[in-house]
Scaffold this motif. Structure first.
Motif, PDB file in Angstrom:
ATOM      1  N   GLU A  25       0.822  -1.214   0.000  1.00  0.00           N
ATOM      2  CA  GLU A  25       0.000   0.000   0.000  1.00  0.00           C
ATOM      3  C   GLU A  25       0.855   1.262   0.000  1.00  0.00           C
ATOM      4  O   GLU A  25       0.570   2.218  -0.722  1.00  0.00           O
ATOM      5  CB  GLU A  25      -0.938  -0.005   1.211  1.00  0.00           C
ATOM      6  N   HIS A  26       1.954   1.266   0.786  1.00  0.00           N
ATOM      7  CA  HIS A  26       2.791   2.475   0.824  1.00  0.00           C
ATOM      8  C   HIS A  26       3.510   2.714  -0.496  1.00  0.00           C
ATOM      9  O   HIS A  26       3.784   3.858  -0.852  1.00  0.00           O
ATOM     10  CB  HIS A  26       3.770   2.435   2.011  1.00  0.00           C
TER      11      HIS A  26
ATOM     12  N   VAL B 110       2.222   1.990  -3.522  1.00  0.00           N
ATOM     13  CA  VAL B 110       1.175   2.541  -4.384  1.00  0.00           C
ATOM     14  C   VAL B 110       0.934   4.007  -4.026  1.00  0.00           C
ATOM     15  O   VAL B 110       0.910   4.881  -4.906  1.00  0.00           O
ATOM     16  CB  VAL B 110      -0.132   1.727  -4.259  1.00  0.00           C
ATOM     17  N   GLU B 111       0.790   4.293  -2.734  1.00  0.00           N
ATOM     18  CA  GLU B 111       0.545   5.672  -2.284  1.00  0.00           C
ATOM     19  C   GLU B 111       1.694   6.594  -2.685  1.00  0.00           C
ATOM     20  O   GLU B 111       1.470   7.731  -3.104  1.00  0.00           O
ATOM     21  CB  GLU B 111       0.348   5.708  -0.768  1.00  0.00           C
ATOM     22  N   ARG B 112       2.911   6.109  -2.572  1.00  0.00           N
ATOM     23  CA  ARG B 112       4.082   6.923  -2.934  1.00  0.00           C
ATOM     24  C   ARG B 112       4.078   7.258  -4.425  1.00  0.00           C
ATOM     25  O   ARG B 112       4.318   8.398  -4.823  1.00  0.00           O
ATOM     26  CB  ARG B 112       5.353   6.177  -2.557  1.00  0.00           C
ATOM     27  N   GLY B 113       3.814   6.259  -5.270  1.00  0.00           N
ATOM     28  CA  GLY B 113       3.763   6.487  -6.713  1.00  0.00           C
ATOM     29  C   GLY B 113       2.685   7.482  -7.100  1.00  0.00           C
ATOM     30  O   GLY B 113       2.907   8.379  -7.912  1.00  0.00           O
ATOM     31  N   LEU B 114       1.518   7.356  -6.492  1.00  0.00           N
ATOM     32  CA  LEU B 114       0.416   8.278  -6.783  1.00  0.00           C
ATOM     33  C   LEU B 114       0.708   9.674  -6.243  1.00  0.00           C
ATOM     34  O   LEU B 114       0.396  10.672  -6.892  1.00  0.00           O
ATOM     35  CB  LEU B 114      -0.896   7.738  -6.217  1.00  0.00           C
TER      36      LEU B 114
ATOM     37  N   LYS C  36      -2.277   6.341 -12.258  1.00  0.00           N
ATOM     38  CA  LYS C  36      -2.690   4.989 -11.878  1.00  0.00           C
ATOM     39  C   LYS C  36      -1.458   4.177 -11.532  1.00  0.00           C
ATOM     40  O   LYS C  36      -0.348   4.477 -11.971  1.00  0.00           O
ATOM     41  CB  LYS C  36      -3.429   4.278 -13.026  1.00  0.00           C
ATOM     42  N   TYR C  37      -1.672   3.109 -10.767  1.00  0.00           N
ATOM     43  CA  TYR C  37      -0.602   2.212 -10.341  1.00  0.00           C
ATOM     44  C   TYR C  37      -1.121   0.797 -10.530  1.00  0.00           C
ATOM     45  O   TYR C  37      -2.158   0.437  -9.960  1.00  0.00           O
ATOM     46  CB  TYR C  37      -0.281   2.475  -8.874  1.00  0.00           C
ATOM     47  N   LEU C  38      -0.447   0.014 -11.353  1.00  0.00           N
ATOM     48  CA  LEU C  38      -0.875  -1.343 -11.652  1.00  0.00           C
ATOM     49  C   LEU C  38       0.196  -2.325 -11.198  1.00  0.00           C
ATOM     50  O   LEU C  38       1.289  -2.368 -11.783  1.00  0.00           O
ATOM     51  CB  LEU C  38      -1.128  -1.489 -13.159  1.00  0.00           C
TER      52      LEU C  38
END
Length: 120
Positions: free
Chosen positions: A94-95, A97-101, A107-109
């Motif tokens: 989760e961290h 994904v949150e960092r990339g966004l 979007k993050y896949l």
């Protein structure tokens, strides 16, 4: 025709993404697509001025300039700041994904993903 920059150090992953984006299913849903491949973040930096691109897809884990550094650069660039950006990565916490966004990806896949997930 849409131009998509795919930044991925794995030859097989780049080939998979290219095949999906150039498929008839993708063309029917989104229109035809020209895929430009970059094998590293450094290679992407060389190709960005050859835009415009309607989408940038990047991996995170690359040897020279990683995908997060590339996202940061793109979002600060006057020419590419608003280009839709998708991160594809084996980092799936989760961290991550949150960092990339938070850096500016739209979007993050997480890998592995299916052709249908990429098309969506």
């Amino acid at each position: 025709m849409r131009r998509v920059l795919v930044v991925e150090d794995s030859v097989s992953a780049r080939a998979f993404v290219r095949a999906v984006l150039e498929s008839s299913e993708f063309a029917e849903a989104h229109g035809p697509c020209e895929v430009v491949e970059a094998h590293s973040g450094f290679d992407a930096m060389r190709l960005l001025p050859r835009g415009p691109y309607q989408l940038i897809i990047t991996d995170i884990n690359m040897a020279d300039i990683n995908g997060l550094e590339l996202v940061r650069f793109i979002r600060k660039s006057e020419h590419h700041r608003t280009t839709p950006l998708l991160i594809i990565s084996t980092l799936r916490a989760e961290h991550d994904v949150e960092r990339g966004l938070a850096l500016g990806a739209d979007k993050y896949l997480p890998k592995p993903f299916t052709a249908e997930q990429l098309r969506d």
